[in-house]
Scaffold this active site. Sequence first.
Site, PDB file in Angstrom:
ATOM      1  NE  ARG A 269      -7.907  -8.192  -1.020  1.00 58.62           N
ATOM      2  CZ  ARG A 269      -7.512  -7.390  -2.009  1.00 58.62           C
ATOM      3  NH1 ARG A 269      -6.552  -6.488  -1.780  1.00 58.62           N
ATOM      4  NH2 ARG A 269      -8.046  -7.491  -3.214  1.00 58.62           N
TER       5      ARG A 269
ATOM      6  CE  LYS B   3      -4.348  -1.591   0.243  1.00 65.03           C
ATOM      7  NZ  LYS B   3      -5.283  -1.529   1.379  1.00 65.03           N
TER       8      LYS B   3
END
Length: 304
Positions: free
Chosen positions: A271, A237
Site C-alpha cells: 500500500r 510512515k
Amino acid sequence: MEIAPGITGVVVPELEIPRRTIGGRVFDFSRQVAVMAIVNRTPDSFYDRGATFALDAAVAAARAAIAEGADWVDIGGAKFAPGPAVPISAEIDRVLPVVEALRGSGAVISIDTFHPEVALAGIGAGAHVINDTTGVHDPAMAEVVADSDASLVITHSLARPRTPYPAPQYRDVVAEVADFLRERVDRATGRGVPPDRIIIDPGHDLNKNTAHSLELTRRLGEITALGFPTLVAVSNKDFIGETLDRDRGSRVNGSVAAAVFCILQGARILRMHNVAAAVDAARMTEAILGFREPAYLRHNVGLT
C-alpha cells in the site's frame, strides 16, 4: 515456509490459497506482488494534507495511479488517526463517487473503512475489497463482507476507532500481532467470510512506535507464515521518518527500501503513495526472485 532456491534469506510463505480472484483479476500471490495506490478524500490526511479531498482531484489521482501501474486503488473517507468522528453519511458521500468513477477501470477497488454501513454501501457501488484498519473491531463488518463477493483486509491495531493510544507497550510485538491476527481471522471466518477472501496486515505504526514497526519489518516472515496474503502499509510512515530523520515529503526512498525488504519476507501487497517508484521496485524484485521475466532482453544479446 520455504526459502527461494539459491537465494539466501528470502521468505516464500506457504499460502493456504495463493491464487485469488479479486475484482475480476487473478493474482497468484505465490509469485506476484500487487501495488495498492492510496486516495484519501479527507481534508486532514496524514500524507497529502487534503490534496485529493475534492472529488475531481481524487478521481484524477486514482486514474493517474492506474496509468502508473497500480493494480489496486484504496479509497478512504476518514483517516485512522485520532480525531472527531466523521459522520457515516459523510464518509459514504466521500467514497462512493470515487468508487463509481473507477468502475470498469480494470483496477481492484477497495475502501478503507471500519464502518459496516460504509462497507455495505461501497460494495453496492462496486468496491471489491474492504480494508478495515481496526481488524474487524465491529463483528458486523465480517457479516457485511460475508454476504458479498468482496475480500477483507484484517489489520492489527489496538485502540478503538479514532481514539488515542499513547505509549503502546508489547512484550513481543511480532508474536502479539500474530496472535491478534489469528484471533481476528477466526472472528471473520466464524461469521462466514471464506478464507480465500481474507488478507492480513500487521499495521505498521498503528498503535506502535518506531522500534515496534522496525521489529515487525525485520521479522515480517513470522506474519506471512500465517498463510494469508500479507499487505504492508509502510509508505511515508513516521517510522521511516524517525529512522532516517526525514520529514513527510522526503521519505520515498526509505519507503521503497522498507517495501522491498517486506517483499523478501513474504509480503505480497504494497500500500503505497508513490506508485511509479513502488511499481518499479516490486517488478524488479519479482524479476530478481525469478517470479517474472524481464520485459525484454537486448543488452549483450548476440544479433541473429
